[in-house]
Design an enzyme around this catalytic site. Sequence first.
Site, PDB file in Angstrom:
ATOM      1  N   TYR A 141      25.540  24.251  23.736  1.00 51.27           N
ATOM      2  CA  TYR A 141      25.416  25.678  23.410  1.00 51.27           C
ATOM      3  C   TYR A 141      23.992  26.076  23.014  1.00 51.27           C
ATOM      4  O   TYR A 141      23.678  27.254  22.940  1.00 51.27           O
ATOM      5  CB  TYR A 141      26.366  26.062  22.270  1.00 51.27           C
ATOM      6  CG  TYR A 141      27.841  25.953  22.594  1.00 51.27           C
ATOM      7  CD1 TYR A 141      28.297  25.733  23.884  1.00 51.27           C
ATOM      8  CD2 TYR A 141      28.786  26.087  21.597  1.00 51.27           C
ATOM      9  CE1 TYR A 141      29.643  25.632  24.165  1.00 51.27           C
ATOM     10  CE2 TYR A 141      30.151  25.987  21.871  1.00 51.27           C
ATOM     11  CZ  TYR A 141      30.563  25.749  23.169  1.00 51.27           C
ATOM     12  OH  TYR A 141      31.904  25.657  23.441  1.00 51.27           O
ATOM     13  N   LYS A 187      32.326  11.150  25.100  1.00 53.37           N
ATOM     14  CA  LYS A 187      32.563  10.848  26.513  1.00 53.37           C
ATOM     15  C   LYS A 187      31.537   9.782  26.892  1.00 53.37           C
ATOM     16  O   LYS A 187      30.691   9.956  27.795  1.00 53.37           O
ATOM     17  CB  LYS A 187      32.419  12.139  27.357  1.00 53.37           C
ATOM     18  CG  LYS A 187      32.871  12.000  28.793  1.00 53.37           C
ATOM     19  CD  LYS A 187      34.372  11.860  28.963  1.00 53.37           C
ATOM     20  CE  LYS A 187      34.721  11.657  30.428  1.00 53.37           C
ATOM     21  NZ  LYS A 187      36.128  11.280  30.640  1.00 53.37           N
ATOM     22  N   ASP A 219      38.885  13.119  26.822  1.00 55.86           N
ATOM     23  CA  ASP A 219      40.069  13.442  27.633  1.00 55.86           C
ATOM     24  C   ASP A 219      41.322  12.785  27.040  1.00 55.86           C
ATOM     25  O   ASP A 219      42.387  13.405  26.947  1.00 55.86           O
ATOM     26  CB  ASP A 219      39.866  13.061  29.113  1.00 55.86           C
ATOM     27  CG  ASP A 219      39.114  11.751  29.328  1.00 55.86           C
ATOM     28  OD1 ASP A 219      38.767  11.088  28.328  1.00 55.86           O
ATOM     29  OD2 ASP A 219      38.888  11.388  30.500  1.00 55.86           O
ATOM     30  N   ASP A 243      34.924  22.569  19.892  1.00 55.66           N
ATOM     31  CA  ASP A 243      35.363  23.942  20.169  1.00 55.66           C
ATOM     32  C   ASP A 243      36.692  23.915  20.941  1.00 55.66           C
ATOM     33  O   ASP A 243      37.675  24.567  20.574  1.00 55.66           O
ATOM     34  CB  ASP A 243      34.261  24.644  20.994  1.00 55.66           C
ATOM     35  CG  ASP A 243      34.481  26.135  21.128  1.00 55.66           C
ATOM     36  OD1 ASP A 243      35.453  26.652  20.547  1.00 55.66           O
ATOM     37  OD2 ASP A 243      33.676  26.786  21.820  1.00 55.66           O
ATOM     38  N   ASP A 247      40.905  24.658  19.484  1.00 59.31           N
ATOM     39  CA  ASP A 247      41.834  25.672  20.009  1.00 59.31           C
ATOM     40  C   ASP A 247      43.134  24.994  20.455  1.00 59.31           C
ATOM     41  O   ASP A 247      44.231  25.504  20.225  1.00 59.31           O
ATOM     42  CB  ASP A 247      41.226  26.439  21.200  1.00 59.31           C
ATOM     43  CG  ASP A 247      40.489  27.704  20.765  1.00 59.31           C
ATOM     44  OD1 ASP A 247      39.911  27.702  19.659  1.00 59.31           O
ATOM     45  OD2 ASP A 247      40.470  28.692  21.533  1.00 59.31           O
TER      46      ASP A 247
HETATM   47  C1  LIG Z   1      30.651  31.555  20.840  1.00 60.47           C
HETATM   48  C2  LIG Z   1      31.664  30.471  20.804  1.00 60.47           C
HETATM   49  C3  LIG Z   1      31.033  29.132  20.876  1.00 60.47           C
HETATM   50  C4  LIG Z   1      32.486  30.648  19.592  1.00 60.47           C
HETATM   51  C5  LIG Z   1      33.660  29.751  19.562  1.00 60.47           C
HETATM   52  O1  LIG Z   1      34.483  29.705  20.436  1.00 60.47           O
HETATM   53  C6  LIG Z   1      33.838  28.939  18.381  1.00 60.47           C
HETATM   54  O2  LIG Z   1      32.919  28.755  17.583  1.00 60.47           O
HETATM   55  O3  LIG Z   1      34.944  28.394  18.234  1.00 60.47           O
HETATM   56 MG   LIG Z   2      36.128  28.470  19.969  1.00 62.24          MG
END
Ligand SMILES: CC(C)CC(=O)C(=O)O
Ligand SMILES: [Mg+2]
Length: 366
Positions: A141, A187, A219, A243, A247
């Site tokens: 990022y 990885k 993975d 990240d 999720d």
């Molecule tokens: C801009 C993204 C990297 C933000 C995101 O998805 C996060 O920090 O979880």
């Molecule tokens: Mg995120």
Amino acid sequence: MKKRIAVLPGDGIGPEVTQAAVDVVKATAKRFHHEFEFHYAAIGGAAYDAVGEPLPDQTIEVCAASDAVLLGSVGGPKWDQVAPEVRPEKSLLALRKQFNLYANLRPVKAHEALQEASPLKPEIVEGTDFVIVRELTGGLYFSEPRKKTEDSAVDTLVYTRKEIERIVETAFQLARSRNGKLTSVDKANVLASSKLWREIVEEMRTGYPDVTVEHMLVDAAAMQLIKEPSSFDVIVTENLFGDILSDEASMITGSLGMLPSASVRDDSFGVYEPIHGSAPDIAGQGKANPAGAILSAAMLLKQSFGLTAEAQAIEDAVERVLKDGYTTADLKGGRVLSTEQWTAKVIEELDSESVSDSICFSYISG
Ligand SMILES: CC(C)CC(=O)C(=O)O
Ligand SMILES: [Mg+2]
Ligand SMILES: NC(=O)C1=CN([C@@H]2O[C@H](COP(=O)(O)OP(=O)(O)OC[C@H]3O[C@@H](n4cnc5c(N)ncnc54)[C@H](O)[C@@H]3O)[C@@H](O)[C@H]2O)C=CC1
């Protein structure tokens, strides 16, 4: 205690869930007799619309003058085409870099009352309690070069020894304070940055003989999170993997809206935000689950201000509201309430706890 909190609501459901968190912190301050000042500032699309920049200097100044920051979420389709400068790297990522918030802590704890809300079977969800320690200011990022033309695009993945060492150190310390198990996710069968990552974890483990270390390829980790989430204690990983995995992990608890996070560095300052985005599909409809933001506020009180009892009071109130069967639209089952109604239940629980405390106190003193 007197403290100053910067509040950056941002875009989409950001303002809704951040208001919920602020209301809960105000109720907590009242109950425990603290004085917190809230200083609002704009970020993301909201800031761009107001002053033409997604991270104005004034917002940085408000944060710098505060003891901690509560943040909602940034971005959305409204700005994607017309104002590409509102991209998250110009707002949220720039804020993280500006304040050197290299460690992002994302606790994943299954709530007993939400076992049915998860798409996973209750016997798999049961006992899940781990923390993802995500490196937050390096990796894909942030690394250069990064460019895109009509025909090709380049992203770069750089990690320095120093960046890896400090996040791995954070994770070892956390594992030591919890159940003594660290899973390092990389990885390393392909990526040079992961090979260095793994070597450094191996070097550093000698300083933590009380911590059990395992290495897992990302993975396989994605699979293991769904197969046996209760087998994890602390996961440490780089920015992109953390990240994505967080999720994924949120669904163990029933919804992306449930997970809080703390973005921290070596002192007590931190930015606290739910892990979700601005959810434009439900913004402004009272459907947003404020639990992730409220639990982020609890993390703020504990980690930045050292207010453990206050943080626990919020977590307990959230737990009781869930146990009473109150949910929001994103969670399967329960009695569905709006964002405001669900927040009001949490505040009621905080207040009722304070009544039962005082009854208990007068009983003891009588
Ligand atoms: C801009 C993204 C990297 C933000 C995101 O998805 C996060 O920090 O979880
Ligand atoms: Mg995120
Ligand atoms: N930290 C941040 O500010 C982040 C910002 N984003 C930005 O958010 C925008 C939308 O991104 P998406 O990929 O849709 O991810 P998202 O996290 O905003 O939403 C994904 C799905 O989860 C649901 N959801 C998320 N939070 C929820 C909550 N609290 N309660 C109920 N449902 C919830 C949404 O309705 C949507 O269906 C994009 O502009 C993206 O760049 C994305 C991730 C993080």
